[in-house]
Scaffold this motif. Structure first.
Motif, mmCIF file in Angstrom:
data_model
loop_
_atom_site.group_PDB
_atom_site.id
_atom_site.type_symbol
_atom_site.label_atom_id
_atom_site.label_comp_id
_atom_site.label_asym_id
_atom_site.label_seq_id
_atom_site.Cartn_x
_atom_site.Cartn_y
_atom_site.Cartn_z
ATOM 1 N N LEU A 188 -8.703 -9.950 -8.347
ATOM 2 C CA LEU A 188 -8.072 -9.333 -7.186
ATOM 3 C C LEU A 188 -7.603 -7.925 -7.525
ATOM 4 C CD1 LEU A 188 -6.814 -9.330 -4.358
ATOM 5 C CD2 LEU A 188 -4.818 -10.489 -5.337
ATOM 6 N N ARG A 189 -6.935 -7.779 -8.663
ATOM 7 C CA ARG A 189 -6.438 -6.460 -9.066
ATOM 8 C C ARG A 189 -7.598 -5.489 -9.272
ATOM 9 N NH1 ARG A 189 -4.097 -7.878 -13.397
ATOM 10 N NH2 ARG A 189 -2.119 -8.455 -12.422
ATOM 11 N N SER A 190 -8.670 -5.970 -9.868
ATOM 12 C CA SER A 190 -9.839 -5.122 -10.090
ATOM 13 C C SER A 190 -10.433 -4.633 -8.775
ATOM 14 C CB SER A 190 -10.894 -5.892 -10.890
ATOM 15 O OG SER A 190 -12.083 -5.146 -11.041
ATOM 16 N N ALA A 191 -10.515 -5.538 -7.803
ATOM 17 C CA ALA A 191 -11.070 -5.167 -6.496
ATOM 18 C C ALA A 191 -10.203 -4.124 -5.814
ATOM 19 C CB ALA A 191 -11.199 -6.400 -5.605
ATOM 20 N N ASP B 55 -14.317 -1.332 -4.451
ATOM 21 C CA ASP B 55 -15.711 -1.731 -4.233
ATOM 22 C C ASP B 55 -15.800 -2.920 -3.294
ATOM 23 O OD1 ASP B 55 -16.570 0.266 -5.937
ATOM 24 O OD2 ASP B 55 -16.646 -1.043 -7.697
ATOM 25 N N PHE B 56 -14.749 -3.738 -3.298
ATOM 26 C CA PHE B 56 -14.676 -4.888 -2.406
ATOM 27 C C PHE B 56 -13.342 -4.855 -1.673
ATOM 28 C CE2 PHE B 56 -17.656 -6.130 -5.649
ATOM 29 C CZ PHE B 56 -18.645 -6.801 -4.954
ATOM 30 N N GLY B 57 -13.359 -5.364 -0.462
ATOM 31 C CA GLY B 57 -12.137 -5.490 0.299
ATOM 32 C C GLY B 57 -12.024 -6.886 0.855
ATOM 33 N N PHE B 58 -10.844 -7.216 1.369
ATOM 34 C CA PHE B 58 -10.598 -8.537 1.935
ATOM 35 C C PHE B 58 -10.343 -8.368 3.425
ATOM 36 C CE2 PHE B 58 -9.797 -8.687 -2.513
ATOM 37 C CZ PHE B 58 -10.301 -9.923 -2.915
ATOM 38 N N MET B 59 -11.235 -8.951 4.206
ATOM 39 C CA MET B 59 -11.273 -8.702 5.646
ATOM 40 C C MET B 59 -10.980 -9.985 6.414
ATOM 41 S SD MET B 59 -14.364 -6.861 7.770
ATOM 42 C CE MET B 59 -14.100 -5.313 6.911
ATOM 43 N N LEU C 255 -3.500 -0.024 4.082
ATOM 44 C CA LEU C 255 -3.247 0.783 2.886
ATOM 45 C C LEU C 255 -2.831 -0.059 1.690
ATOM 46 C CD1 LEU C 255 -1.663 4.048 4.280
ATOM 47 C CD2 LEU C 255 -4.044 3.518 3.728
ATOM 48 N N MET C 256 -2.695 -1.364 1.858
ATOM 49 C CA MET C 256 -2.591 -2.236 0.695
ATOM 50 C C MET C 256 -3.937 -2.312 -0.020
ATOM 51 S SD MET C 256 0.031 -5.332 1.686
ATOM 52 C CE MET C 256 0.085 -5.876 -0.024
ATOM 53 N N GLN C 257 -4.994 -1.935 0.697
ATOM 54 C CA GLN C 257 -6.344 -1.857 0.124
ATOM 55 C C GLN C 257 -6.884 -0.437 0.321
ATOM 56 O OE1 GLN C 257 -9.006 -5.253 0.905
ATOM 57 N NE2 GLN C 257 -7.418 -6.116 2.220
ATOM 58 N N HIS C 258 -6.085 0.554 -0.050
ATOM 59 C CA HIS C 258 -6.405 1.926 0.345
ATOM 60 C C HIS C 258 -7.711 2.433 -0.276
ATOM 61 C CE1 HIS C 258 -4.452 2.595 -3.519
ATOM 62 N NE2 HIS C 258 -4.884 3.837 -3.514
ATOM 63 N N ARG C 259 -8.057 1.993 -1.471
ATOM 64 C CA ARG C 259 -9.304 2.492 -2.073
ATOM 65 C C ARG C 259 -10.529 1.940 -1.347
ATOM 66 N NH1 ARG C 259 -5.961 2.306 -6.819
ATOM 67 N NH2 ARG C 259 -5.740 4.410 -7.652
#
Length: 279
Positions: free
Chosen positions: A31-34, A39-43, A118-122
């Motif tokens: 999870l931290r790596s993603a 490269d991956f997100g959680f939708m 923005l918790m998954q901003h990358r």
């Protein structure tokens, strides 16, 4: 592990669908790596044909994870990142590009919302940069708390920010969301200094933000920014009550009624009196 778990396609559906832990087998390291790579997100879900989430006709990607715990939230199942389905950024870009001609014809684009994106901003920025290279308009809908995570270069890849302001009065905001609003207001002022296009979303919550005083404070703050193109005044609704019940969570708003048309009109009048385009 995430690459193996990632869907071959984005999860279609409505943000009002209930999702529970589809990515629960993904470990903390993965999870931290993603989150770090993007490269991956959680939708949570992926909606086409929205006319209420930015200009024109839009595709909306609803991500999971949110640091706010709003008492009126209609999607509490999006609070946990792992309640989302892992999707590769490259696949998300590919899917959005398939709609390019229609989106451009209808003066729309892609909106990424949440949860709090923005918790998954990358991941968000990887997707935005990819779709904008194809000439697709990019809108970020955010509560603004993690706005400092975005660099100026990141903001250059976002055409419009839809900023959800929950409350201006600090104590009220803390009670309503569980979080301080200082970072939110700081992000709003940063966008104003850049003259970055902003739409504000303000939910009229009975017993919380339905007072003339709070509407006046919100209108005054928005008007002072100078870059607010539109204010959406939204009535509280009960479309997410079943989620709180299914999740076994205490829902403070379970007996609340939507605000009256008169209450909404009074709020609209406050914003319009401040010279803002309020709808």
């Amino acid at each position: 592990m995430i690459a193996e778990a990632a869907q071959a396609d984005v999860p279609t559906g409505s943000p009002y669908d209930l999702r529970l832990s589809p990515a629960e087998k993904i470990g903390e390291t993965d999870l931290r790596s993603a989150l770090e790579s993007g490269d991956f997100g959680f939708m949570h879900s992926f909606t086409t044909g929205s006319a209420v989430d930015g200009p024109g006709m839009r595709i909306v990607g609803w991500l999971t994870g949110c640091q706010f715990k709003c008492v009126f939230c209609h999607n509490p199942d999006t609070w946990k990142v792992l309640n989302g389905i892992p999707v590769a950024a490259s696949r998300a870009i590919e899917v959005v590009k398939q709609y390019r001609v229609g989106l451009q014809t209808m003066k729309g684009g892609l909106t990424i919302s949440g949860g709090e994106p923005l918790m998954q901003h990358r991941f968000v920025m990887n997707v935005f940069k990819g779709v904008r290279e194809a000439g697709i308009h990019a809108t970020l809908e955010t509560n603004g708390y993690f706005g400092a995570r975005l660099t100026d270069q990141d903001l250059d890849s976002i055409d419009l920010v839809m900023l959800g302001l929950k409350a201006i009065e600090p104590t009220l905001h803390k009670r309503l969301t569980g979080m301080d609003n200082a970072p939110v207001l700081e992000f709003a002022r940063r966008l104003a200094a850049r003259k970055h296009p902003v739409w504000i979303r303000f939910v009229v919550v009975p017993g919380w933000t339905d007072t003339d005083d709070e509407a006046n404070r919100m209108a005054e703050f928005a008007a002072e920014l100078g870059n607010v193109e539109r204010v959406d005044v939204l009535p509280f609704h009960q479309m997410g009550r079943f989620k709180w019940e299914k999740l076994g969570m205490d829902y403070q708003m379970r007996d609340a009624k939507p605000p009256s048309p008169e209450t909404i009109n009074r709020a609209l009048e406050r914003f319009r009196a401040a010279g803002l385009n309020a709808v």
